[in-house]
Enzyme design. Structure first.
Site, PDB file in Angstrom:
ATOM      1  N   SER A 652      30.007   6.285  -2.358  1.00  0.00           N
ATOM      2  CA  SER A 652      28.819   6.901  -2.967  1.00  0.00           C
ATOM      3  C   SER A 652      28.993   6.815  -4.732  1.00  0.00           C
ATOM      4  CB  SER A 652      28.357   8.132  -2.370  1.00  0.00           C
ATOM      5  OG  SER A 652      29.319   9.190  -3.099  1.00  0.00           O
ATOM      6  N   LYS A 695      24.208  17.153  -3.686  1.00  0.00           N
ATOM      7  CA  LYS A 695      24.619  16.476  -5.024  1.00  0.00           C
ATOM      8  C   LYS A 695      23.676  16.997  -6.151  1.00  0.00           C
ATOM      9  CE  LYS A 695      27.157  12.549  -2.680  1.00  0.00           C
ATOM     10  NZ  LYS A 695      27.105  11.177  -2.472  1.00  0.00           N
TER      11      LYS A 695
END
EC number: 3.4.21.53
Length: 786
Positions: A652, A695
């Site tokens: 990611s 996040k």
């Protein structure tokens, strides 16, 4: 596609509850099934409808999905065949006591038979002794005894008379033996007087005594026959008396059970055995009575009792949940009792197991618990294969001991087994046990989530109502229901899905109820749900608090404003056992003259996982396709996660890493008030990642710690937009344009956001515009090549 700055409605899917007309769960009808599990429910229905061998069920799914609840609710609604249920009883086998017999009776009849047999025994315990204690019986017995005594006396007198005529006396020794002695007038000959007799006289007495002893032996033989005849007559008399009493009392019982051949046969066997063993009823302090007392039972002959192993009430389908499936609890066992220091057992001490109680119905167990207990899995397979329950002693199976024990007749087995377990356990059992697939042919696969729409929101609201009603909680108002549904989407990680992890929602409802009661509220409202969620997070976020403290005191270096070359704020997720939170990481890239290699420091020191390494290789391939098509890259790049002291895995951060490398190549600074997450393919296209909410929230919290300003934000892949269910404070900040989220389709869009310049599009000869980022990087690389 133009870079999209997300609007408020894209960040959080508010539950509108369009089809919910009720104002609270008080007026909302509960639902009697688990929502969203149609696939699993059809599998259970299919298996329950097939009677053939092997169609047992393995229910797959994570803990907390409500697998057991759904199955139990379905089974309680399911139409069952009452004819398939029987009562099972063990009775004595009068010909072979070690092999008790099984009686298969229509349901509800077992306890009735036991009660009737006990009543019969109670009557016999009183009536049989009375029948042997009356003048008629005593007179007949005395008559037979006198006849024997008269015969004995007559014979004995005749021999005594014959002996006297020959001058010999018949006497009885102190030991009770008969003895002939020669007489000297009225006195017995002594040894000296007998020696004084002539030879002829001594011979006479010897021959006479021998002749008399022959007669005596014949008489003793005759007496034995008479005694045997006497015993037979007494036995016949006893049998007649017992039979008369027994027939009187058992006649009604036989008539009542005339329609049941097994019971008729048993009653006839019982009648014969009582006649043969009538002494059991005549001995006042009989061993049978003492044993009954020792076993804490009524003082009735245990030999004739009925041990009802399983009795099903009328209109009741057996659904048994076995929480502790060890060998004895599952297959039953045979108890031992102690009498005068001696351990004994009999058929009345046979005890049922879960399989007996579920016979004709359904048995539910946890697969892991079945596999953990010794010998249980093998025993279960054996029972399902043979379709019968054997009461073989486990001790006899696992030891070399030859101790005497019972070996009861096996009971026919007709049961559906439902095992609950996860997918890994299912795979292991399928792989390592070939019989598993034959015995558990139906898989009920439970979903983790369901689509979210107006209908499913209504179903979910009714599920909430069911839990509230079942557990007597305070009712939830409309906004509280909506907040719980929104949280369910957050758990599912998708605006358009609802989590089916019912245990989590149940816990949230209990804790919201607690908060509401503490506040003396009469209903659970949205604020109580929010407070419960906050309390849940507070209990498990100690690690998150410690990590964030590093940003607060400056231990963890992080810029949330300004610009920097070769530096990007990436986003990652950390997980504890019961909590997941986002943390930003600084990624840096440096360059030097070299062969065009990209050195991944994490990989070089074995801190990078294979997926992370794959992501670096993919971005390397894209970098070479952009800037190294016509000539080799003359730079070697070193890439790392700063202040990362644990393992790094996942791809990611690959877009962030590419942006850092390109900044290092072009010497164009990247904005530090923006963070990015997302992976990329070899064509630079952004790909979705997990944990996007955590996040974004992690970077927002760090910005709050470091100092907020209105240009801060996060870049995410456009394919992750449907995963957004952000905290309300972030949604409010974005609504006020104090924070931003950009959704991109390609890494070049991220480059443009970070640098404020276009990334650039290649011409046919592979060159880029000089004012683009790619063009600037290309120019610097060409200068180095020259």
């Amino acid at each position: 596609m133009a870079i999209e700055r997300l609007q408020t409605h894209q960040l959080y899917h508010v539950a509108k509850l369009e089809k919910l007309s009720s104002k609270s769960t008080k007026d909302l009808p509960p639902i009697d099934e688990i929502v969203g599990q149609e696939r699993a429910q059809k599998a259970v229905e299919f298996a329950m409808s097939i009677k053939e061998k092997g169609y047992n069920i393995y229910a797959i799914g994570r803990n907390g999905l409500g697998k057991r609840t759904m199955v139990l609710r379905y089974l309680n609604r399911h139409q069952h065949e009452p004819d398939a249920l029987f009562d099972w009883c063990y009775v004595a086998n009068f010909t072979e006591s070690r092999t008790p017999k099984v009686l298969k009776l229509p349901r509800g009849l077992g306890n009735q038979l036991r009660h009737d047999i006990e009543k019969l025994l109670e009557k016999l315990v009183g009536a049989i002794p009375l029948a042997f204690d009356n003048e008629l019986y005593i007179g007949r017995a005395e008559q037979l005894k006198n006849q024997l005594a008269t015969k004995q006396q007559t014979e004995l007198e005749q021999i005594t008379k014959d002996a006297k005529e020959k001058g010999i006396s018949l006497t009885i020794t102190p030991q009770g033996d008969y003895q002939f002695i020669a007489m000297n007038g009225d006195e017995m000959h002594t040894e000296s007087t007998f020696e004084a007799l002539t030879k002829e006289e001594q011979t006479y007495f010897s021959e006479a005594i021998d002749e008399l002893e022959v007669k005596l032996r014949n008489m003793v033989r005759q007496l034995s026959e008479w005694e045997e005849s006497y015993n037979e007559k007494i036995k016949k008399l006893n049998d007649e008396v017992t039979g008369e009493v027994l027939n009187h009392f058992i006649k009604k019982l036989k008539k009542d059970y005339s329609g049941y051949p097994e019971i008729k046969t048993h009653l006839e066997d019982l009648r014969k055995d009582i006649i043969d063993n009538v002494d059991i009823f005549l001995e006042e302090s009989s061993e049978q009575g003492e044993i009954a007392a020792a076993a804490l039972d009524k003082k009735l002959p245990r030999r004739y009792k009925v041990n009802v192993l399983v009795s099903h009430p009328k209109d009741c389908f057996p659904i048994v949940v076995e929480e502790n499936p060890n060998y004895h609890s599952l297959f039953g066992y045979i108890e031992n009792a102690t009498y005068k220091g001696t351990v004994f057992t009999d058929f009345s001490l046979i005890r049922s197991g879960s399989l007996h109680r579920a016979n004709g119905g359904v048995l539910l167990m946890d697969a892991i618990k079945v596999l953990e207990r010794p010998y249980v899995w093998d025993g279960l397979k054996r029972a399902l294969r043979s379709r019968q329950i054997s009461m073989t002693s486990l001790e006899r199976e696992v030891t070399l001991s030859g101790a005497i024990s019972l070996d009861p007749e096996p009971i026919p087995l007709n049961v559906k087994i439902i095992l609950f377990g996860d997918y890994r356990t299912y795979q292991l059992m399928t792989h390592y046990d070939p019989e598993f697939g034959e015995l558990f042919r139906v898989t009920a696969d439970f979903e983790d989530e369901m689509p979210r729409n107006a209908d499913s929101e209504l179903q979910y609201a009714r599920f909430i109502s069911s839990f509230v009603h079942d557990n007597n909680l305070l009712h939830c108002d409309r906004k509280a229901i909506g907040r719980i549904i929104e949280h369910s989407s957050r758990i599912a990680g998708d605006q358009n899905k609802l989590s089916l992890h019912s245990a989590h929602i149940a816990n949230l409802l209990r804790e919201s109820n607690y908060v509401a009661k503490q506040a003396n509220a009469n209903m659970i409202r949205q604020g109580h749900v929010d407070a419960a969620l906050h309390n849940q997070e507070l209990r498990v976020n100690r690690i998150q608090h410690n990590v964030m403290e590093g940003f607060l005191n400056g231990t963890t270096l992080m810029q949330t404003e300004g610009n920097a070359v070769g530096q990007v704020n990436a986003l990652s997720v950390l997980s504890t056992t019961d909590h997941m939170f986002g943390v930003p990481n600084r990624i840096t890239a440096t360059t030097c003259y070299g062969e065009g290699d990209i050195i991944d420091i994490e990989r070089s020191v074995d801190l990078g996982g294979s997926i992370h390494s794959k992501g670096v290789m993919i971005l390397t391939a894209y970098l070479h396709s952009v800037l190294g098509k016509n000539a080799k890259l003359p730079l070697t790049t070193t890439l790392t996660f700063e202040q990362s002291y644990g393992g790094v895995d996942g791809d990611s951060a690959s877009m962030a890493e590419f942006c850092a490398i390109l900044s290092a190549f072009s010497k164009q600074p990247n904005r530090q008030d923006i963070a990015i997450t997302g992976s990329m393919n070899q064509f630079g296209e952004s790909q979705p990642i997990g944990g996007v909410n955590e996040k974004i929230e992690g970077f927002f919290d760090v910005c709050t710690i470091k100092g907020r300003h209105p240009e801060q934000g996060v870049i995410i892949p456009r394919s992750n937009v449907h995963n957004l269910m952000l905290r309300h404070d972030i949604v409010n900040a974005i609504e006020k344009q104090e924070f931003h989220i950009w959704a991109i389709d390609h890494v070049t869009e991220a480059i443009e956001i970070f640098t404020g310049k276009p990334a650039g599009t290649a011409t046919e000869d592979g060159s880029y515009p000089i004012n683009s980022i790619f063009g600037i990087a290309q120019a610097k690389l060409n200068a180095m090549r020259k």
